[in-house]
Design an enzyme around this catalytic site. Structure first.
Site, mmCIF file in Angstrom:
data_model
loop_
_atom_site.group_PDB
_atom_site.id
_atom_site.type_symbol
_atom_site.label_atom_id
_atom_site.label_comp_id
_atom_site.label_asym_id
_atom_site.label_seq_id
_atom_site.Cartn_x
_atom_site.Cartn_y
_atom_site.Cartn_z
ATOM 1 N N ASP A 1 1.717 3.122 -10.077
ATOM 2 C CA ASP A 1 2.180 1.931 -10.791
ATOM 3 C C ASP A 1 1.958 0.668 -9.965
ATOM 4 O OD1 ASP A 1 4.187 2.812 -8.956
ATOM 5 O OD2 ASP A 1 5.584 1.410 -9.882
ATOM 6 N N GLU A 2 1.944 -0.451 -10.657
ATOM 7 C CA GLU A 2 1.999 -1.799 -10.068
ATOM 8 C C GLU A 2 1.002 -1.988 -8.914
ATOM 9 O OE1 GLU A 2 6.528 -3.222 -10.931
ATOM 10 O OE2 GLU A 2 6.236 -2.005 -9.141
ATOM 11 N N VAL A 3 -0.255 -1.699 -9.169
ATOM 12 C CA VAL A 3 -1.290 -1.877 -8.146
ATOM 13 C C VAL A 3 -1.844 -3.298 -8.248
ATOM 14 C CG1 VAL A 3 -3.467 -1.034 -7.209
ATOM 15 C CG2 VAL A 3 -1.856 0.573 -8.289
#
Length: 537
Positions: free
Chosen positions: A334-336
């Site tokens: 997530d959230e890269v």
């Protein structure tokens, strides 16, 4: 007197009517609102009361049971639940009144199929049970030991002290099984280190609420407290201090403590983002950020362009797969943030060679697919956050997608299940969001199957998790922030979909919260009021 059948969603909310029925039964008295939580699938309660004596009552195994006296899970559970039933109540003043003509002397437990005494719980574990309380011997039957654990919790909740201090239980018949097989709590031990004592206390509370998965988000940007044997520098340099680590002995203790309570331990090692702490102990793993033509000194996500990255991941997940017995590993995803990748000339050169220049979603997909294959090579299955699906990464149909973004999550569930993937729901159950008032009501009103999709799609919803991220949570406040707010999620994931009365839930949860407090769980109050027996923390 004939037993009174209680409906699924009104089973214990109507216990007040037992007062009238009990008044007609010779030698019986009215039961209080027992506050069974989560509400079992089918409950039949009789006004006829049985009395229990701590000196004469026993928990034991049926000689024909598939699980014998050497079953550690059951022997530990018998000791634990004997204490829950008798050990946490305050002694009343004056002698207890004991009715010798209607005693309950024993609860006989029978495991009728595969015991799994030496196994670890899994997604396919059978937690169903049937409980019959009738003097002088009550009977608890389950297909596997996991159902016995859930039935013992229910039995313990049926026992109460009458006004004279006598331990009392209604004759009853209960059949029960969970609605969803995955019912989890996420804890975050990177933003703040949580003591082993706090984690074990959380597992105790989870068992009281029939949760069966501890999602251990063990590392993140802020710290790397997992002590790797293969790569000891990860925690040596990535933890807050040398004492803020989870040693192999600590991890084994958590896993075994959880097993004895029928709880899986699901490890999460999130990447390629959320990995700043990894780089402190593993040089060359993170991507160097550039300011123009020179390195800026900052680092971004894991570097997906290097073969050494995947050599490291192969060795690391080989260790993790042996340490954690669960069939799943959560690999995050997530959230890269691609900003650092965008500045790095070596990343640019790699992307050109692969034919996806400037498409950083494809770069991320390249990494994700590599790591998923590494995990699969260890004979483990993967769970990922929803971004992995949203980015159209190539993932196996068996890969579980965890939906966490609150916006339009029913639509996301519909898309993921339509693509054939199993789903876990967390989006409406982020308990780190604090609001004034009774926010448990909002959690309680959620139905994980309330989205547009076929019956086949809805069967792909495995359950969900209540998540308590750790930016503002450590061992001082984790327990009261979790409980009883997470209890609302627990009932939603265990009980029948028709169990939805907020007023009935409030009455039962108030009792259950006091029960947790009595057992040593510092659960915060739902609203004004008091507990009949207070526990001195």
């Amino acid at each position: 007197m004939q037993q009174r059948a209680l409906g699924l969603w009104g089973a214990l909310g109507t216990l007040a009517t037992l007062a009238t029925l009990a008044a007609r039964a010779p030698g019986a008295s009215a039961a209080p609102d027992l506050g069974l939580w989560p509400l079992p699938r089918s409950v039949r309660l009789s006004p006829r009361l049985l009395r229990l004596s701590p000196e004469d009552f026993a928990l034991g195994l049926d000689p024909a049971s598939k699980a014998g006296p050497s079953c550690v899970i059951l022997q530990e559970a018998f000791r634990r639940y004997y204490d829950y039933i008798f050990g946490y109540y305050q002694r009343r003043r004056g002698p207890a009144r004991f009715y010798t003509d209607s005693p309950l002397l024993q609860l006989v437990v029978s495991v009728v199929h595969d015991s799994e005494c030496d196994a670890f719980p899994s997604l396919s574990s059978d937690e169903s049970y049937a409980l019959t309380v009738k003097g002088p011997v009550a009977v608890l039957k389950a297909n596997q030991v996991w159902g016995v654990l859930r039935g013992l919790e229910t039995f313990s909740q049926l026992v109460y002290q009458d006004p004279y201090g006598t331990f009392t239980i209604n004759e009853s018949s209960i059949t029960d099984s969970p609605r969803f097989p995955h019912r989890g709590i996420l804890i975050d031990t990177s933003r703040h280190y949580l003591s082993i004592k706090t984690i074990l206390k959380t597992l105790d509370a989870m068992a009281m609420n029939k949760f069966n998965v501890l999602h251990w988000h063990i590392v993140d940007d802020q710290s790397f407290p997992y002590q790797s044997v293969t790569f000891p520098q990860l925690s040596n340099k990535g933890s807050y201090t040398p004492s803020h680590v989870y040693t192999p002995t600590d991890v084994r203790e958590v896993i075994e403590y959880a097993r004895l309570r029928g709880i899986r331990v699901l490890p999460e090692f999130d990447s390629p983002g959320h990995t700043e702490s990894w780089g402190k102990g593993q040089k060359g793993l993170l991507t160097p950020c550039y300011d123009g033509e020179r390195p800026s000194g900052a680092f971004g996500p894991i570097n997906p362009a290097l073969n050494s990255t995947y050599d490291f991941m192969s060795r690391f997940f080989s260790e993790v797969s042996k340490v954690f017995p669960d069939e799943f590993i959560h690999m995050g995803g997530d959230e890269v943030d691609p900003e650092c990748w965008e500045t790095n000339p070596d990343i640019e050169k790699f992307m050109r060679s692969r034919g996806f220049y400037k498409d950083f979603k494809k770069l991320e997909s390249f990494y994700i697919e590599k790591v998923l294959n590494i995990i699969a090579s260890q004979r483990k299955k993967s769970i990922v956050w929803q971004e992995v699906f949203d980015n159209e990464d190539k993932i196996q149909p068996s890969t579980i997608v965890q939906v966490w973004k609150d916006k339009d999550y029913p639509e996301e569930q519909a898309r993921v299940t339509a693509a054939g993937h199993p789903v876990l729901l967390s989006a409406p159950w982020y308990l780190d969001y604090i609001t004034y008032g009774e926010d448990w009501r909002t959690y309680y009103k959620v139905d994980p199957l309330r989205f547009s999709g076929s019956q086949e799609q809805k069967q792909r919803v495995l359950g969900g998790e209540a998540c308590l991220w750790g930016e503002y949570v450590d061992s001082t406040n984790l327990t009261p922030r979790l409980w009883p707010r997470a209890s609302a999620v627990g009932e939603r994931l265990w009980s029948d979909e028709k169990v939805k009365s907020i007023n009935d839930a409030y009455n039962r949860l108030t009792v259950h919260r006091c029960r947790m407090v009595r057992r040593g769980i510092a659960a915060q109050p739902l609203y004004v009021g008091h507990c009949e027996q207070e526990y001195k923390m």
